[in-house]
Design a protein around this motif. Sequence first.
Motif, PDB file in Angstrom:
ATOM      1  N   ASN A   1       0.984  -1.014   0.030  1.00 24.47           N
ATOM      2  CA  ASN A   1      -0.084  -0.017  -0.029  1.00 24.47           C
ATOM      3  C   ASN A   1       0.782   1.042   0.010  1.00 24.47           C
ATOM      4  O   ASN A   1       1.638   1.709   0.988  1.00 24.47           O
ATOM      5  N   GLN A   2       0.966   2.050  -1.126  1.00 16.75           N
ATOM      6  CA  GLN A   2       1.728   3.230  -1.248  1.00 16.75           C
ATOM      7  C   GLN A   2       1.081   4.384  -1.045  1.00 16.75           C
ATOM      8  O   GLN A   2       1.636   5.556  -1.145  1.00 16.75           O
ATOM      9  N   THR A   3      -0.287   4.200  -0.643  1.00 15.66           N
ATOM     10  CA  THR A   3      -1.003   5.493  -0.420  1.00 15.66           C
ATOM     11  C   THR A   3      -0.828   5.997   1.124  1.00 15.66           C
ATOM     12  O   THR A   3      -0.257   5.257   1.890  1.00 15.66           O
ATOM     13  N   ASN A   4      -1.485   6.976   1.315  1.00 22.92           N
ATOM     14  CA  ASN A   4      -1.309   7.376   2.766  1.00 22.92           C
ATOM     15  C   ASN A   4      -2.670   7.063   3.589  1.00 22.92           C
ATOM     16  O   ASN A   4      -2.910   7.893   4.815  1.00 22.92           O
ATOM     17  N   GLN A   5      -3.412   6.280   3.265  1.00 15.53           N
ATOM     18  CA  GLN A   5      -4.603   5.683   4.074  1.00 15.53           C
ATOM     19  C   GLN A   5      -4.606   4.187   3.945  1.00 15.53           C
ATOM     20  O   GLN A   5      -4.116   3.468   3.133  1.00 15.53           O
ATOM     21  N   GLU A   6      -5.554   3.621   4.783  1.00 15.15           N
ATOM     22  CA  GLU A   6      -5.543   2.282   5.198  1.00 15.15           C
ATOM     23  C   GLU A   6      -6.380   1.876   4.089  1.00 15.15           C
ATOM     24  O   GLU A   6      -7.465   2.246   3.786  1.00 15.15           O
ATOM     25  N   ILE A   7      -5.999   0.441   3.843  1.00 18.80           N
ATOM     26  CA  ILE A   7      -6.953  -0.318   2.577  1.00 18.80           C
ATOM     27  C   ILE A   7      -7.616  -1.424   3.162  1.00 18.80           C
ATOM     28  O   ILE A   7      -6.813  -2.247   3.959  1.00 18.80           O
ATOM     29  N   THR A   8      -8.873  -1.494   3.104  1.00 21.90           N
ATOM     30  CA  THR A   8      -9.705  -2.826   3.537  1.00 21.90           C
ATOM     31  C   THR A   8     -10.555  -3.301   2.498  1.00 21.90           C
ATOM     32  O   THR A   8     -10.651  -2.694   1.377  1.00 21.90           O
ATOM     33  N   GLY A   9     -11.072  -4.644   2.496  1.00 25.12           N
ATOM     34  CA  GLY A   9     -11.755  -5.164   1.622  1.00 25.12           C
ATOM     35  C   GLY A   9     -11.238  -5.800   0.487  1.00 25.12           C
ATOM     36  O   GLY A   9     -11.785  -6.029  -0.563  1.00 25.12           O
ATOM     37  N   LEU A  10      -9.959  -6.312   0.507  1.00 25.43           N
ATOM     38  CA  LEU A  10      -9.031  -6.967  -0.354  1.00 25.43           C
ATOM     39  C   LEU A  10      -9.357  -8.365  -0.041  1.00 25.43           C
ATOM     40  O   LEU A  10      -9.233  -8.923   1.149  1.00 25.43           O
ATOM     41  N   TYR A  11      -9.402  -9.377  -1.416  1.00 31.48           N
ATOM     42  CA  TYR A  11      -9.333 -10.640  -1.265  1.00 31.48           C
ATOM     43  C   TYR A  11      -8.872 -11.259  -2.432  1.00 31.48           C
ATOM     44  O   TYR A  11      -8.981 -10.494  -3.586  1.00 31.48           O
ATOM     45  N   VAL A  12      -8.022 -12.382  -2.409  1.00 34.63           N
ATOM     46  CA  VAL A  12      -7.691 -13.162  -3.616  1.00 34.63           C
ATOM     47  C   VAL A  12      -8.616 -14.333  -3.985  1.00 34.63           C
ATOM     48  O   VAL A  12      -8.922 -14.952  -2.974  1.00 34.63           O
ATOM     49  N   THR A  13      -8.852 -14.453  -5.212  1.00 34.09           N
ATOM     50  CA  THR A  13      -9.749 -15.601  -5.606  1.00 34.09           C
ATOM     51  C   THR A  13      -9.319 -16.129  -6.850  1.00 34.09           C
ATOM     52  O   THR A  13      -8.272 -15.389  -7.565  1.00 34.09           O
ATOM     53  N   TYR A  14      -9.784 -17.547  -7.200  1.00 33.14           N
ATOM     54  CA  TYR A  14      -9.419 -17.938  -8.377  1.00 33.14           C
ATOM     55  C   TYR A  14     -10.652 -19.129  -8.573  1.00 33.14           C
ATOM     56  O   TYR A  14     -11.145 -19.442  -7.560  1.00 33.14           O
ATOM     57  N   ASP A  15     -10.822 -19.873  -9.723  1.00 30.59           N
ATOM     58  CA  ASP A  15     -11.627 -20.697 -10.100  1.00 30.59           C
ATOM     59  C   ASP A  15     -11.313 -21.927  -9.059  1.00 30.59           C
ATOM     60  O   ASP A  15     -10.276 -22.261  -9.166  1.00 30.59           O
ATOM     61  N   ASN A  16     -12.461 -22.620  -8.626  1.00 30.91           N
ATOM     62  CA  ASN A  16     -12.073 -23.760  -7.976  1.00 30.91           C
ATOM     63  C   ASN A  16     -11.347 -23.668  -6.510  1.00 30.91           C
ATOM     64  O   ASN A  16     -10.758 -24.802  -5.922  1.00 30.91           O
ATOM     65  N   ILE A  17     -11.455 -22.350  -6.083  1.00 31.59           N
ATOM     66  CA  ILE A  17     -10.544 -22.275  -4.718  1.00 31.59           C
ATOM     67  C   ILE A  17     -11.818 -22.583  -3.858  1.00 31.59           C
ATOM     68  O   ILE A  17     -13.092 -22.605  -3.778  1.00 31.59           O
ATOM     69  N   LYS A  18     -11.308 -23.090  -2.432  1.00 32.68           N
ATOM     70  CA  LYS A  18     -12.273 -23.688  -1.477  1.00 32.68           C
ATOM     71  C   LYS A  18     -12.802 -22.488  -0.857  1.00 32.68           C
ATOM     72  O   LYS A  18     -14.168 -22.646  -0.743  1.00 32.68           O
ATOM     73  N   SER A  19     -12.390 -21.274  -0.521  1.00 32.97           N
ATOM     74  CA  SER A  19     -13.003 -20.040  -0.185  1.00 32.97           C
ATOM     75  C   SER A  19     -11.991 -18.764  -0.447  1.00 32.97           C
ATOM     76  O   SER A  19     -10.628 -18.995  -0.405  1.00 32.97           O
ATOM     77  N   ASP A  20     -12.552 -17.967  -0.664  1.00 32.30           N
ATOM     78  CA  ASP A  20     -11.564 -16.621  -1.008  1.00 32.30           C
ATOM     79  C   ASP A  20     -10.814 -16.407   0.115  1.00 32.30           C
ATOM     80  O   ASP A  20     -11.040 -16.565   1.238  1.00 32.30           O
ATOM     81  N   ILE A  21      -9.426 -15.880  -0.100  1.00 29.82           N
ATOM     82  CA  ILE A  21      -8.441 -15.656   0.841  1.00 29.82           C
ATOM     83  C   ILE A  21      -8.741 -14.158   1.018  1.00 29.82           C
ATOM     84  O   ILE A  21      -8.415 -13.316   0.307  1.00 29.82           O
ATOM     85  N   MET A  22      -9.361 -13.704   2.337  1.00 30.09           N
ATOM     86  CA  MET A  22      -9.508 -12.538   2.469  1.00 30.09           C
ATOM     87  C   MET A  22      -8.033 -11.917   3.244  1.00 30.09           C
ATOM     88  O   MET A  22      -7.528 -12.605   4.140  1.00 30.09           O
ATOM     89  N   LEU A  23      -7.838 -10.754   3.138  1.00 31.68           N
ATOM     90  CA  LEU A  23      -6.622 -10.198   3.222  1.00 31.68           C
ATOM     91  C   LEU A  23      -6.648  -9.128   4.380  1.00 31.68           C
ATOM     92  O   LEU A  23      -7.959  -8.390   4.561  1.00 31.68           O
ATOM     93  N   PRO A  24      -5.769  -9.022   5.205  1.00 32.04           N
ATOM     94  CA  PRO A  24      -6.083  -8.066   6.453  1.00 32.04           C
ATOM     95  C   PRO A  24      -6.106  -6.548   5.831  1.00 32.04           C
ATOM     96  O   PRO A  24      -5.518  -6.472   4.913  1.00 32.04           O
TER      97      PRO A  24
END
Length: 136
Positions: free
Chosen positions: A34-57
């Motif tokens: 995160n190169q910005t000056n603010q906190e970023i929330t709500g990001l997650y990683v996903t792909y087809d056939n993943i058991k569950s999306d990977i929520m990022l802190p």
Amino acid sequence: MRKKKLIAIIIVCILIAIPIYWLSQNGLQIIIKNQTNQEITGLYVTYDNIKSDIMLPSIGAKKEVKCHIDPSKHSFESFDEAEISLQYINNQGKVQTENVIGYFEKGYTGKANIKIKSVDKDGHLEMEISNHTSLY
């Protein structure tokens, strides 16, 4: 004589350590900066056939998080191939999707670097993404 034994032991240790290191590297490492000056929330990683999306802190200003994806652990057995996406739910509830790794299968290794450069007034993230994957 002692010096030769010491050198032989070091060489054997290195020869044992290298395969262990390579075997432990299975999967894909994603680093989000995160190169910005603010906190970023709500990001997650996903792909087809993943058991569950990977929520990022939440990623604080000028901070980074790492995410390791191992398809043999995170995917259903039906997983064959996919692309990895980073998704973000902005402050208006809209989903922004960015392709992180265009193609991977079980057994692939690699790394992706994502730099979040800015956030506009609507919450859209401007990102710079680079990656490298390999079958070995």
